[in-house]
Design a protein around this motif. Structure first.
Motif, mmCIF file in Angstrom:
data_model
loop_
_atom_site.group_PDB
_atom_site.id
_atom_site.type_symbol
_atom_site.label_atom_id
_atom_site.label_comp_id
_atom_site.label_asym_id
_atom_site.label_seq_id
_atom_site.Cartn_x
_atom_site.Cartn_y
_atom_site.Cartn_z
ATOM 1 N N ALA A 25 15.304 13.254 63.865
ATOM 2 C CA ALA A 25 14.175 12.557 63.243
ATOM 3 C C ALA A 25 13.857 13.151 61.880
ATOM 4 C CB ALA A 25 12.949 12.638 64.159
ATOM 5 N N LYS A 26 13.916 14.480 61.769
ATOM 6 C CA LYS A 26 13.667 15.142 60.485
ATOM 7 C C LYS A 26 14.723 14.707 59.469
ATOM 8 C CE LYS A 26 12.541 18.568 57.549
ATOM 9 N NZ LYS A 26 11.280 18.621 56.780
ATOM 10 N N ALA A 27 15.995 14.709 59.872
ATOM 11 C CA ALA A 27 17.076 14.329 58.958
ATOM 12 C C ALA A 27 16.915 12.898 58.471
ATOM 13 C CB ALA A 27 18.424 14.523 59.640
ATOM 14 N N ALA A 28 16.390 12.024 59.343
ATOM 15 C CA ALA A 28 16.237 10.609 58.970
ATOM 16 C C ALA A 28 15.166 10.394 57.915
ATOM 17 C CB ALA A 28 15.915 9.789 60.213
ATOM 18 N N THR A 29 14.268 11.352 57.756
ATOM 19 C CA THR A 29 13.190 11.206 56.775
ATOM 20 C C THR A 29 13.563 11.739 55.397
ATOM 21 O OG1 THR A 29 12.160 13.361 57.245
ATOM 22 C CG2 THR A 29 11.509 11.491 58.632
ATOM 23 N N LEU A 30 14.697 12.409 55.284
ATOM 24 C CA LEU A 30 15.052 13.053 54.021
ATOM 25 C C LEU A 30 15.479 12.023 52.987
ATOM 26 C CD1 LEU A 30 17.069 16.114 55.384
ATOM 27 C CD2 LEU A 30 14.678 16.058 54.649
ATOM 28 N N ALA A 31 15.031 12.244 51.772
ATOM 29 C CA ALA A 31 15.437 11.391 50.656
ATOM 30 C C ALA A 31 16.751 11.903 50.079
ATOM 31 C CB ALA A 31 14.346 11.399 49.583
ATOM 32 N N PRO A 32 17.485 11.042 49.372
ATOM 33 C CA PRO A 32 18.713 11.507 48.717
ATOM 34 C C PRO A 32 18.420 12.700 47.807
ATOM 35 C CG PRO A 32 18.586 9.116 48.649
ATOM 36 C CD PRO A 32 17.262 9.596 49.172
ATOM 37 N N GLY A 33 19.231 13.736 47.941
ATOM 38 C CA GLY A 33 19.044 14.932 47.140
ATOM 39 C C GLY A 33 18.227 16.002 47.815
ATOM 40 N N ASP A 34 17.484 15.657 48.896
ATOM 41 C CA ASP A 34 16.743 16.674 49.637
ATOM 42 C C ASP A 34 17.714 17.602 50.356
ATOM 43 O OD1 ASP A 34 14.368 15.575 48.867
ATOM 44 O OD2 ASP A 34 13.934 14.600 50.793
ATOM 45 N N GLY A 36 19.500 19.268 53.280
ATOM 46 C CA GLY A 36 19.710 18.751 54.630
ATOM 47 C C GLY A 36 19.181 19.698 55.690
ATOM 48 N N VAL A 37 19.148 19.207 56.930
ATOM 49 C CA VAL A 37 18.771 20.040 58.069
ATOM 50 C C VAL A 37 19.976 20.881 58.469
ATOM 51 C CG1 VAL A 37 18.058 20.049 60.483
ATOM 52 C CG2 VAL A 37 17.060 18.388 58.884
ATOM 53 N N GLU A 344 9.309 23.038 58.115
ATOM 54 C CA GLU A 344 9.055 23.655 56.812
ATOM 55 C C GLU A 344 10.302 24.223 56.139
ATOM 56 O OE1 GLU A 344 6.049 26.559 57.637
ATOM 57 O OE2 GLU A 344 4.742 25.084 58.619
ATOM 58 N N ALA A 345 11.282 24.681 56.935
ATOM 59 C CA ALA A 345 12.492 25.262 56.357
ATOM 60 C C ALA A 345 13.721 24.389 56.575
ATOM 61 C CB ALA A 345 12.741 26.658 56.954
ATOM 62 N N GLY A 346 13.602 23.372 57.428
ATOM 63 C CA GLY A 346 14.745 22.497 57.665
ATOM 64 C C GLY A 346 15.854 23.159 58.456
ATOM 65 N N ILE A 347 15.490 24.095 59.328
ATOM 66 C CA ILE A 347 16.479 24.762 60.177
ATOM 67 C C ILE A 347 16.092 24.543 61.631
ATOM 68 C CG2 ILE A 347 17.448 26.980 60.896
ATOM 69 C CD1 ILE A 347 17.326 27.895 58.049
ATOM 70 N N ALA A 348 17.009 23.994 62.413
ATOM 71 C CA ALA A 348 16.784 23.726 63.826
ATOM 72 C C ALA A 348 17.376 24.856 64.657
ATOM 73 C CB ALA A 348 17.420 22.392 64.222
ATOM 74 N N ALA A 349 16.563 25.441 65.521
ATOM 75 C CA ALA A 349 17.014 26.456 66.477
ATOM 76 C C ALA A 349 16.313 26.174 67.798
ATOM 77 C CB ALA A 349 16.714 27.859 65.975
ATOM 78 N N TYR A 368 25.860 29.287 65.851
ATOM 79 C CA TYR A 368 26.554 29.374 64.559
ATOM 80 C C TYR A 368 27.917 28.662 64.574
ATOM 81 C CZ TYR A 368 28.630 33.576 66.800
ATOM 82 O OH TYR A 368 29.252 34.464 67.649
ATOM 83 N N CYS A 369 28.026 27.593 65.385
ATOM 84 C CA CYS A 369 29.302 26.866 65.416
ATOM 85 C C CYS A 369 29.307 25.661 64.491
ATOM 86 C CB CYS A 369 29.637 26.450 66.838
ATOM 87 S SG CYS A 369 28.406 25.389 67.623
ATOM 88 N N GLY A 370 28.250 25.495 63.702
ATOM 89 C CA GLY A 370 28.196 24.393 62.760
ATOM 90 C C GLY A 370 29.017 24.659 61.515
ATOM 91 N N PRO A 371 28.928 23.796 60.526
ATOM 92 C CA PRO A 371 29.700 23.968 59.294
ATOM 93 C C PRO A 371 29.477 25.359 58.677
ATOM 94 C CG PRO A 371 28.687 21.813 59.327
ATOM 95 C CD PRO A 371 28.131 22.550 60.502
ATOM 96 N N GLU A 372 30.558 25.959 58.234
ATOM 97 C CA GLU A 372 30.496 27.334 57.735
ATOM 98 C C GLU A 372 29.550 27.465 56.541
ATOM 99 O OE1 GLU A 372 33.721 30.895 56.747
ATOM 100 O OE2 GLU A 372 34.415 28.867 57.235
ATOM 101 N N ALA A 373 29.537 26.476 55.674
ATOM 102 C CA ALA A 373 28.647 26.536 54.506
ATOM 103 C C ALA A 373 27.186 26.543 54.931
ATOM 104 C CB ALA A 373 28.929 25.358 53.580
ATOM 105 N N ASP A 374 26.855 25.782 55.980
ATOM 106 C CA ASP A 374 25.487 25.773 56.469
ATOM 107 C C ASP A 374 25.095 27.130 57.038
ATOM 108 O OD1 ASP A 374 25.216 23.155 55.758
ATOM 109 O OD2 ASP A 374 25.133 22.351 57.798
ATOM 110 N N MET A 375 26.009 27.757 57.771
ATOM 111 C CA MET A 375 25.705 29.063 58.354
ATOM 112 C C MET A 375 25.505 30.111 57.259
ATOM 113 S SD MET A 375 25.627 28.198 61.481
ATOM 114 C CE MET A 375 25.177 26.532 60.904
ATOM 115 N N ALA A 376 26.252 29.971 56.172
ATOM 116 C CA ALA A 376 26.088 30.904 55.057
ATOM 117 C C ALA A 376 24.772 30.687 54.329
ATOM 118 C CB ALA A 376 27.260 30.756 54.085
ATOM 119 N N ALA A 377 24.294 29.444 54.310
ATOM 120 C CA ALA A 377 23.056 29.133 53.590
ATOM 121 C C ALA A 377 21.803 29.450 54.397
ATOM 122 C CB ALA A 377 23.052 27.650 53.208
#
Length: 388
Positions: A25-34, A36-37, A344-349, A368-377
Motif C-alpha cells: 500500500a505504501k509503494a502504491a502511493t509513491l509518486a514518480p521519483g520518490d 522506493g520502499v 517515515e523511512a520507507g523500510i519494511a521489517a 536481507y534477501c532482497g536486491p543487493e542495492a536496496d540492502m546497501a542503501a
C-alpha cells in the motif's frame, strides 16, 4: 441464533503477511521519483526461479504436457532426484519411497503434525520461532510449548531445557539455521538433542528449509540423526522458488502411508508444473551459488553498517537471510516502531512479536534477501531516520 465458528478461526495472524500488505500500500502511493520502499520484511529471495528451471517449465508447456494430477507424493523422478540430493550433499542414503513432495513447506507441516501427533499433544519449540509452527499446531488442537531462548544459547534450545520439561513433550520442532535469528546448532549440540529425542521417545521435526544458505559450517540433516525423525524442506529459499509452492518431507517408515493418505485427501498433489520446475532446479547450482554470494555480501554489509545506524544488537546470522535485532534501546513496541519505520523511512521489517509473543516487542527481524542495492542503501536511510 449465532452460527458456530470453528477453533481454527481463532488462529492469530502471521504478521509478516500484514506487513507485506502495508508495504504494498505504501509503494502504491509513491509518486514518480520518490524513493522506493526497501523490502526487508519477508524471506522471499529477490533472485527469482533459476533460469534453467524456468526453461524446463516452458518446454514442458510448449510440448503440450497436460499438467494433470500426479501421485500424492509427487512425480517419481522428482522424488528420486531429492533422494539423490541427500547422497550428494550429506552423504546420507534416503530411499525415494520415503520422500513426499508437498505444497511448499507450509503444506508439509500440517501433514507431519496430523500424522505424528494427536489433539492435546504438547510439541516443544524454541522461542523466538517461525509463527506458523505454533499457529498450525493450535489450529489442529495440539499444544505448542515454548522454550524461551536468548543470545546466550544463540537463540537455540538446549538439552538442559528439554531435560527440565515434565512431562516430556510428544514432539520437538528444531530449525538450524533458524528463523528469525539465522543461528545454527553446533554439530555436537545438534547430535545431543537428536539423541535426547530418540532416548525419550520424542518425535523430532527438523525444519531444514534454510539448508544451503549458510556462511560457514554446513548444517546437519536429521535424515541421518535418529529413526523416527521427520525432515521438512522446501524449494522456496535456496532454490528461490517461493511462489511455485513446492516442498518436501523425508519421512520415517512408520509415517509414510499415514502421510500419503492425508496428502491424498487434503491436497491431492503438489502443482505438476512446479514439480517439473523443481526437478530442473537441481541442475542450476552455479546460478544458485551465485545467489548465496549475493546474500553473503548483503549480510556482511549490514552487520558492519547497521550498528552505526543504531542497530547494534544483532544475532550472529550463521545462515538463512535474517538479522534478529534487539531494539530495546530504541523502542518498547516493535509493532509501532515498524509501522513508523515504513511510513517515515520507507523500510519494511517484521515486528518481533510475530516470532516471540512474550518478548518480541523489543525485537524486529530484518530480511536481507532482497536486491543487493536496496540492502546497501538501507543502513543510510535508517541512520537518517534515527538522526545518527
Amino acid at each position: 441464533m449465532a452460527l458456530k465458528i470453528g477453533r481454527g478461526a481463532e488462529a492469530p495472524p502471521f504478521l509478516v503477511m500484514d506487513v507485506i500488505t502495508a508495504a504494498n500500500a505504501k509503494a502504491a502511493t509513491l509518486a514518480p521519483g520518490d524513493p522506493g520502499v526497501i523490502r526487508m520484511e519477508v524471506g522471499q529471495p529477490g533472485t527469482g526461479v533459476p533460469r534453467g528451471a524456468a526453461e524446463a517449465a516452458i518446454r514442458a508447456l510448449q510440448a503440450g504436457d497436460p499438467m494433470g494430477y500426479t501421485e500424492a507424493f509427487g512425480r517419481r523422478s522428482l522424488r528420486e532426484r531429492i533422494a539423490q540430493h541427500y547422497a550428494e550433499r550429506y552423504g546420507v542414503p534416503v530411499p525415494a519411497d520415503r520422500v513426499a513432495v508437498t505444497v511448499g513447506a507450509s503444506g508439509a507441516f500440517p501433514l507431519a503434525f496430523l500424522a505424528a501427533f494427536d489433539p492435546g499433544d504438547a510439541v516443544a519449540m524454541a522461542a523466538p520461532f517461525y509463527p506458523p509452527y505454533a499457529n498450525i499446531l493450535t489450529a489442529l488442537g495440539m499444544r505448542p510449548v515454548l522454550l524461551p531462548c536468548g543470545s546466550e544459547t544463540r537463540w537455540q534450545p538446549t538439552v538442559a531445557m528439554l531435560e527440565a520439561m515434565d512431562p516430556r513433550p510428544a514432539g520437538l520442532i528444531l530449525a538450524s539455521p533458524c528463523n528469525p535469528a539465522g543461528t545454527m546448532l553446533p554439530p555436537e549440540e545438534f547430535a545431543a538433542i537428536a539423541e535426547w529425542c530418540g532416548t525419550n521417545g520424542v518425535r523430532l521435526v527438523s525444519d531444514e528449509i534454510y539448508h544451503g544458505l549458510t556462511y560457514g559450517a554446513v548444517p546437519e540433516t536429521t535424515a541421518a540423526a535418529i529413526p523416527g525423525a521427520i525432515v521438512v524442506n522446501s524449494f522456496s529459499k535456496y532454490f528461490s522458488m517461493t511462489g511455485w509452492r513446492i516442498g518436501w518431507l523425508v519421512l520415517p517408515e512408520d509415517l509414510v502411508r499415514p502421510v500419503e493418505c492425508l496428502a491424498q485427501n487434503l491436497f491431492i498433489s503438489a502443482p505438476h508444473v512446479a514439480q517439473v520446475t523443481a526437478e530442473a532446479a537441481f541442475g542450476c547450482r552455479e546460478e544458485l551459488e551465485a545467489n548465496i554470494a549475493r546474500y553473503r555480501r548483503s549480510r556482511a554489509g549490514l552487520l558492519q553498517a547497521l550498528p552505526q545506524a543504531g542497530f547494534d544488537r544483532l544475532s550472529p546470522a550463521d545462515g538463512a537471510f535474517y538479522l534478529w535485532a534487539d531494539i530495546g534501546h530504541l523502542a518498547n513496541d516493535s509493532i509501532e516502531f515498524c509501522r513508523r519505520m515504513l511510513a517515515e523511512a520507507g523500510i519494511a521489517a517484521t515486528p518481533g512479536v510475530d516470532f516471540d509473543r512474550d518478548r518480541g516487542r523489543r525485537f524486529l527481524r530484518f530480511s536481507y534477501c532482497g536486491p543487493e542495492a536496496d540492502m546497501a542503501a538501507a543502513p543510510g536511510r535508517l541512520a537518517a531516520w534515527l538522526g545518527r
